[in-house]
Design a protein around this motif. Structure first.
Motif, PDB file in Angstrom:
ATOM      1  N   GLY A   1       0.821  -1.213   0.000  1.00  0.00           N
ATOM      2  CA  GLY A   1       0.000   0.000   0.000  1.00  0.00           C
ATOM      3  C   GLY A   1       0.849   1.255   0.000  1.00  0.00           C
ATOM      4  O   GLY A   1       0.540   2.235  -0.702  1.00  0.00           O
ATOM      5  N   ALA A   2       1.923   1.249   0.774  1.00  0.00           N
ATOM      6  CA  ALA A   2       2.819   2.412   0.824  1.00  0.00           C
ATOM      7  C   ALA A   2       3.502   2.632  -0.516  1.00  0.00           C
ATOM      8  O   ALA A   2       3.671   3.774  -0.964  1.00  0.00           O
ATOM      9  N   LEU A   3       3.910   1.547  -1.164  1.00  0.00           N
ATOM     10  CA  LEU A   3       4.540   1.651  -2.486  1.00  0.00           C
ATOM     11  C   LEU A   3       3.576   2.282  -3.489  1.00  0.00           C
ATOM     12  O   LEU A   3       3.949   3.178  -4.255  1.00  0.00           O
TER      13      LEU A   3
ATOM     14  N   HIS B   1      -0.497   4.472 -12.271  1.00  0.00           N
ATOM     15  CA  HIS B   1       0.056   3.236 -12.832  1.00  0.00           C
ATOM     16  C   HIS B   1      -1.058   2.252 -13.141  1.00  0.00           C
ATOM     17  O   HIS B   1      -1.060   1.573 -14.160  1.00  0.00           O
ATOM     18  N   HIS B   2      -2.003   2.125 -12.227  1.00  0.00           N
ATOM     19  CA  HIS B   2      -3.232   1.348 -12.385  1.00  0.00           C
ATOM     20  C   HIS B   2      -2.998  -0.155 -12.471  1.00  0.00           C
ATOM     21  O   HIS B   2      -3.870  -0.893 -12.914  1.00  0.00           O
ATOM     22  N   ASP B   3      -1.824  -0.613 -12.045  1.00  0.00           N
ATOM     23  CA  ASP B   3      -1.578  -2.056 -12.045  1.00  0.00           C
ATOM     24  C   ASP B   3      -0.486  -2.423 -11.046  1.00  0.00           C
ATOM     25  O   ASP B   3       0.359  -3.288 -11.308  1.00  0.00           O
ATOM     26  N   VAL B   4      -0.488  -1.749  -9.877  1.00  0.00           N
ATOM     27  CA  VAL B   4       0.479  -2.080  -8.828  1.00  0.00           C
ATOM     28  C   VAL B   4      -0.029  -3.333  -8.117  1.00  0.00           C
ATOM     29  O   VAL B   4      -0.743  -3.278  -7.117  1.00  0.00           O
ATOM     30  N   THR B   5       0.299  -4.471  -8.694  1.00  0.00           N
ATOM     31  CA  THR B   5      -0.157  -5.762  -8.202  1.00  0.00           C
ATOM     32  C   THR B   5       1.040  -6.659  -7.938  1.00  0.00           C
ATOM     33  O   THR B   5       2.185  -6.307  -8.237  1.00  0.00           O
TER      34      THR B   5
ATOM     35  N   PRO C   1       7.865  -4.910  -0.912  1.00  0.00           N
ATOM     36  CA  PRO C   1       7.879  -4.328  -2.256  1.00  0.00           C
ATOM     37  C   PRO C   1       8.603  -2.986  -2.281  1.00  0.00           C
ATOM     38  O   PRO C   1       8.359  -2.119  -1.446  1.00  0.00           O
ATOM     39  N   ASP C   2       9.521  -2.834  -3.260  1.00  0.00           N
ATOM     40  CA  ASP C   2      10.240  -1.565  -3.368  1.00  0.00           C
ATOM     41  C   ASP C   2      10.459  -1.151  -4.819  1.00  0.00           C
ATOM     42  O   ASP C   2      11.091  -0.131  -5.085  1.00  0.00           O
ATOM     43  N   GLY C   3       9.948  -1.934  -5.761  1.00  0.00           N
ATOM     44  CA  GLY C   3      10.112  -1.611  -7.170  1.00  0.00           C
ATOM     45  C   GLY C   3       8.858  -1.902  -7.962  1.00  0.00           C
ATOM     46  O   GLY C   3       8.061  -2.766  -7.579  1.00  0.00           O
TER      47      GLY C   3
ATOM     48  N   VAL D   1      -4.471  -0.127   2.913  1.00  0.00           N
ATOM     49  CA  VAL D   1      -5.258   1.105   2.853  1.00  0.00           C
ATOM     50  C   VAL D   1      -4.713   2.127   3.849  1.00  0.00           C
ATOM     51  O   VAL D   1      -4.515   3.309   3.519  1.00  0.00           O
ATOM     52  N   LYS D   2      -4.455   1.672   5.056  1.00  0.00           N
ATOM     53  CA  LYS D   2      -3.943   2.574   6.090  1.00  0.00           C
ATOM     54  C   LYS D   2      -2.595   3.154   5.688  1.00  0.00           C
ATOM     55  O   LYS D   2      -2.351   4.367   5.821  1.00  0.00           O
ATOM     56  N   ALA D   3      -1.697   2.298   5.195  1.00  0.00           N
ATOM     57  CA  ALA D   3      -0.358   2.761   4.803  1.00  0.00           C
ATOM     58  C   ALA D   3      -0.448   3.754   3.650  1.00  0.00           C
ATOM     59  O   ALA D   3       0.280   4.758   3.627  1.00  0.00           O
ATOM     60  N   TYR D   4      -1.323   3.494   2.689  1.00  0.00           N
ATOM     61  CA  TYR D   4      -1.503   4.411   1.556  1.00  0.00           C
ATOM     62  C   TYR D   4      -1.984   5.769   2.059  1.00  0.00           C
ATOM     63  O   TYR D   4      -1.435   6.818   1.699  1.00  0.00           O
TER      64      TYR D   4
END
Length: 975
Positions: free
Chosen positions: A139-141, A212-216, A232-234, A272-275
């Motif tokens: 979520g943060a990414l 981006h619409h596809d951060v999966t 996740p970092d990339g 959600v919270k991190a975002y």
């Protein structure tokens, strides 16, 4: 390109380009040579080439894709590369003639081609489980990426894309035609309609920007943190970048997580919270989030179904469809209203409570002050000896309270112990969303607010403006469908005035929703918004106080000396135990696999009764004369080998080992003590001096006093010499130490060792080791101390004492822990000669060691062990559990070895079975995951890579299997 032309792309299979043809393109147009591997994709054809100097991805797409769209992707990547603090992204590679996008013709078909750097790192999609930290990191990414793209602009972003959630409704209609199962098609279509209805009124307020619409999981790469968790970092694959709804970007990410949620939609909340903490969302965006997640789930399933129909050989799509169906099923398993409340609560949004201040009394004939509210929580004094497992116990207690007080009620918001489920991988629904009142029948019930009566099967609902009142146990006075005024009598409590009746009360703010009576703890905050407390109608006592777990932990940290550690970084608040189970304040049951102190199990009624009765009679110290002291010492001496018939009673294992060392010195006149490395014997000055475990004290080996002589640990698995026949090698390694003591001329006082290597994970000593070691110590006038604090007292099942496994008899036995089942009790058993040697140094005394209460506790433990055949149980269940654990070695490379016997076992985790590199971080993470699944487990050993399996001896086969099943689940799914 028109929308119709772009829509036609939905019918396109992947470009027909073989690996050999891809290799030719890379060599001729990019000058790249290496090993080719195909990567999965929905509609592109992707190949990875490893050149030896680096890896790259060849992306091949149909000519139907505008060059402008592809340029937008490349521009976004370059834009992100230029900004600080953004996630890692791949570099765009140019062809040999300096172009970013080229056209190539393969077998008379022309395609557009690009090459990107291959971004190293592990993806997430094929992990079956993600810890909360990884979910939050995703979520943060997503937030950091969206924040970085907020100012990015390119004309290629304004395109028609099937994944654009602004077009979800029309796209779904087009895709649904490919689904041949009419029932599935109708369910999917209905879901989209419901989602669109909730999105439409919010749509004008939703922010639009480049996303981006596809951060999966497929499109991120991770680093592995110190606990072995993927972070996740990339970000890769910018193929879906558009100018779209900002919150739609997060919706795509959250939807992707649902296939790993094990059916729990609340799993997304850390993301959600991190975002929101990084890139705050508006109230409208937060309310639109879940409907957008549902819409995304619909598009995913419908799109894959459609793609399979035109490209049946696409295994990538076929595999993804299984996951996408899980996403859809999980998304539709809860109401939109519940998830909206959960999302708002997760980000700390204010939610307006229901105002009941102007409502009429529900029970106009009852003085609310006379209602006795019954405690049915985990710490309730009404529960003991497992009586809460009786399905009718709550009602029995409520009726009894009503008989005593005239009227009694249960409390809303209480975590009910009776709802706890033993051996469950999921948190059960324990949080009460209703109130039951037990009162004389015939009492009038009035409408608190104006509304309409809806009655079905004796369940009445008063439907008001934005609030419904659900009632059970009512004899209705008005017709079904009647409009009633506030204060109007609508019925009476069922039953005669001379008998007690029951009235169940529950509120719900969602029309047509039949709310559950209980919620799981992680859902309680959201459900309490939908089903508010009746406290505003019945008084503040109608709601139970919330647990103060975090505040209590803060107070603990503020005042408890720091060296006193706690299990787990975020520990549950445990307040009750029963047999091999422990319960936290939210009614979560945990299987206790580490508490060797409670040898009988938690909350044993026979022990509690015996201690209570003795305490009421007398509790003093051992310098007084009373029967229990004589009887207990006699029984302990009878358990020991012949000749060991003198008993000292103390408070703990540390005291017992400290005293044993002192006895050795007093008897021999020497001070030097021999001990083993990787051992733990206690915290007192003397017992700590012979403790060499670096897990307990990182400075242990460098800070031992000069009278302590540590020899190589006879660890047959990872020691200097390995295998069951290594005793001779370890004894040979001990010889120089003994020779050095001899040369010093000050003699040897003794040798202290656990009979089984408990602190290292229950490792059996090599056969013959203690026999020869004892002989060499005795030959120098020293005494042999068997530390049985952890491994003795029936725990090994096959033997009562650990030293029996080695066929030896020590000079001194030390015991504690299980002796009192948690009551502070320890003992030293030795010979008359050794015991008598202490008198020349004065007398010995322990304030509560040997007190009447301690002695009664110790004798009761021995009685229960015999009556309940606990040593036999340790043997039978332990052997079964060991075989289950051994089976894991064949399936999971991380499982290196199973140590121990009976119910003292150790499962050792390694990263490599040849080098035996310890899997320390992984073991900690495995223990944390086991806690989530309802198992309490901790690591041990110098490298903290061994599961310390030493549960109460009452452990059942069913519980042993649950532990093995949960461990198998963790090792299979991840941690």
């Amino acid at each position: 390109m028109t929308d119709d032309a772009r829509a036609d792309r939905l019918d396109l299979p992947r470009p027909d380009v073989t690996p050999a043809e891809a290799e030719s393109i890379l060599q001729s147009r990019y000058g790249l040579h290496g090993t080719i591997t195909e990567l999965g994709s929905q509609q592109d054809r992707n190949y990875r080439i490893n050149t030896g100097d680096g890896s790259y991805v060849l992306k091949i797409c149909h000519m139907a894709y505008d060059t402008l769209e592809l340029e937008a992707q490349n521009a976004a990547i370059r834009y992100l590369t230029s900004k600080e603090g953004t996630p890692r992204v791949p570099r765009v590679m140019s062809s040999t003639d300096g172009q970013d996008i080229i056209a190539v013709t393969v077998r008379e078909q022309t395609f557009k081609v690009r090459v990107l750097e291959y971004l190293e790192g592990e993806g997430l999609t094929h992990r079956k489980y993600l810890p909360k930290a990884s979910v939050a990191a995703l979520g943060a990414l997503c937030a950091r990426l969206a924040q970085a793209l907020a100012d990015f602009n390119h004309s290629g972003l304004d395109r028609s894309l099937q994944w654009d959630l602004r077009r979800a409704g029309p796209v779904a209609v087009q895709l649904l035609s490919a689904i041949t199962d009419s029932a599935a098609r109708d369910r999917i279509a209905k879901s989209m309609v419901l989602a669109v209805r909730r999105i439409q009124p919010l749509a004008p307020s939703l922010r639009v920007q480049a996303v981006h619409h596809d951060v999966t999981g497929d499109n991120v790469v991770c680093r592995i943190d110190e606990q072995g968790r993927p972070m996740p970092d990339g970000v890769i694959d910018f193929g879906d970048i558009i100018r779209g709804w900002l919150v739609g970007d997060l919706a795509v990410t959250c939807a992707s997580l649902l296939h790993q949620a094990d059916g729990d939609p609340f799993y997304i909340l850390p993301a959600v919270k991190a975002y929101h903490e990084i890139y705050p969302l508006t109230d409208e965006e937060l309310k639109a989030l879940w409907p957008l997640i549902v819409a995304r789930a619909v598009i995913l399933v419908a799109s894959s179904e459609q793609q399979i129909s035109i490209d049946p050989e696409n295994d990538y799509v076929r595999d993804n469809l299984k996951l996408e169906r899980q996403i859809f099923d999980t998304a539709m398993s809860v109401s939109f209203e519940l998830m909206e409340a959960a999302i708002l609560d997760a980000v700390g949004a204010d939610m307006t409570p229901v105002d009941m201040s102007s409502w009429h009394a529900l029970l106009p004939e009852i003085d609310l002050a006379n209602i006795a509210y019954l405690d049915l929580g985990v710490q309730s004094p009404h529960f003991a000896a497992g009586n809460w497992l009786n399905a009718e116990m709550d009602w029995r207690l409520l009726a009894r309270a009503a008989n005593e007080a005239g009227i009694a009620a249960t409390r809303y918001g209480e975590y009910r112990l009776s709802r706890a489920v033993l051996r469950s991988a999921r948190q059960p629904s324990t949080y009460a969303l209703h109130t039951d009142i037990c009162l004389p029948g015939g009492n009038s019930v009035a409408a608190p607010f104006t509304g309409r009566i809806d009655c079905k099967n004796h369940h009445l609902v008063l439907i008001g403006d934005g609030i419904n009142l659900h009632l059970d146990g009512l004899d209705l006075s008005v017709e079904d469908g009647t409009e009633v005024e506030q204060g109007q009598i609508i019925g009476t409590v069922s039953g005669e005035a001379s008998s007690l009746g029951g009235l169940r009360i529950q509120f719900c703010t969602v029309p047509a929703l039949e709310p559950p009576l209980f919620a799981a703890p992680q859902e309680a905050a959201a459900w309490s918004v939908l089903c508010p407390s009746p406290a505003g109608l019945l008084g503040l006592s109608a709601s139970a106080p919330e647990p103060e777990t975090e505040e209590l932990f803060s107070r603990r940290q503020a005042h408890l000396a720091k060296p006193q550690k706690n299990y787990y970084e975020v520990p549950p608040q445990i307040e009750r135990g029963w047999k091999e189970h422990m319960f936290d304040v939210e009614g979560r049951a945990y299987l206790d696999m580490v508490n060797n102190v409670t040898i009988l199990g938690h909350g044993h009624p026979r022990l509690a009764e015996a201690i209570g009765e003795q305490w009421l009679r007398l509790n003093t110290n051992s310098r007084f004369h009373y029967a229990a002291l004589s009887e207990f010492c006699e029984r302990l001496a009878a358990l020991a080998p012949d000749g060991l018939d003198r008993v000292f009673l103390v408070n703990s294992g540390s005291e017992a080992n400290d005293l044993a060392i002192r006895l050795a010195g007093a008897h021999t006149g020497a001070r030097n003590m021999l001990c083993l490395r990787e051992a733990y014997h206690g915290w007192s000055v003397a017992s700590d001096a012979v403790s060499t475990s670096i897990a307990d004290n990182p400075q242990a080996l460098a800070t031992r006093p000069d009278w302590v002589h540590a020899v190589a640990s006879p660890n047959t698995y990872r020691g200097e010499f390995r295998g069951p026949d290594s005793a001779g090698d370890y004894l040979t390694a001990m010889a120089p130490v003994l020779q050095s003591i001899d040369a010093g001329g000050q003699g040897l006082a003794g040798f202290i060792a656990e009979s089984v290597y408990g602190n290292a994970g229950g490792i059996s000593l090599p056969e013959g080791y203690l026999s020869e070691a004892y002989a060499q110590v005795r030959a120098r006038g020293g005494v042999c101390i068997a530390d049985e604090v952890q491994v003795g007292y029936g725990r090994l099942g096959h033997h009562f004492w650990g030293f029996q496994q080695q066929g030896v008899v020590p000079d001194i036995i030390t015991i504690a822990k299980g002796m009192g089942n948690g009551h502070p009790l320890g003992a030293v058993i030795t010979t008359q000669a050794i015991a008598g040697s202490l008198e020349k140094e004065g007398y010995f005394f322990s304030s509560s060691g040997g007190s009447p209460v301690s002695c009664v506790a110790g004798m009761t433990v021995l009685d229960v062990m015999v009556d309940e055949k606990l040593q036999d149980n340790a043997r039978d269940v332990g052997d079964h559990l060991k075989s289950r654990l051994a089976a894991l070695i064949d399936k999971h490379p991380i499982a290196g070895a199973v140590h121990g016997m009976g119910l003292y076992l150790g499962l050792e985790f390694v990263r490599d079975r040849t080098t035996l590199e310890p899997a320390t971080q992984e073991t900690a993470a495995i223990c944390n995951r086991l806690l989530e699944l309802g198992v309490i487990m901790q690591p041990t050993g110098d490298h903290l890579n061994v599961l310390k399996i030493k549960p109460p001896l009452c452990l059942t086969t069913e519980s042993a299997d649950f532990f093995a099943d949960m461990l198998e689940k963790v090792l299979s799914e991840g941690w």
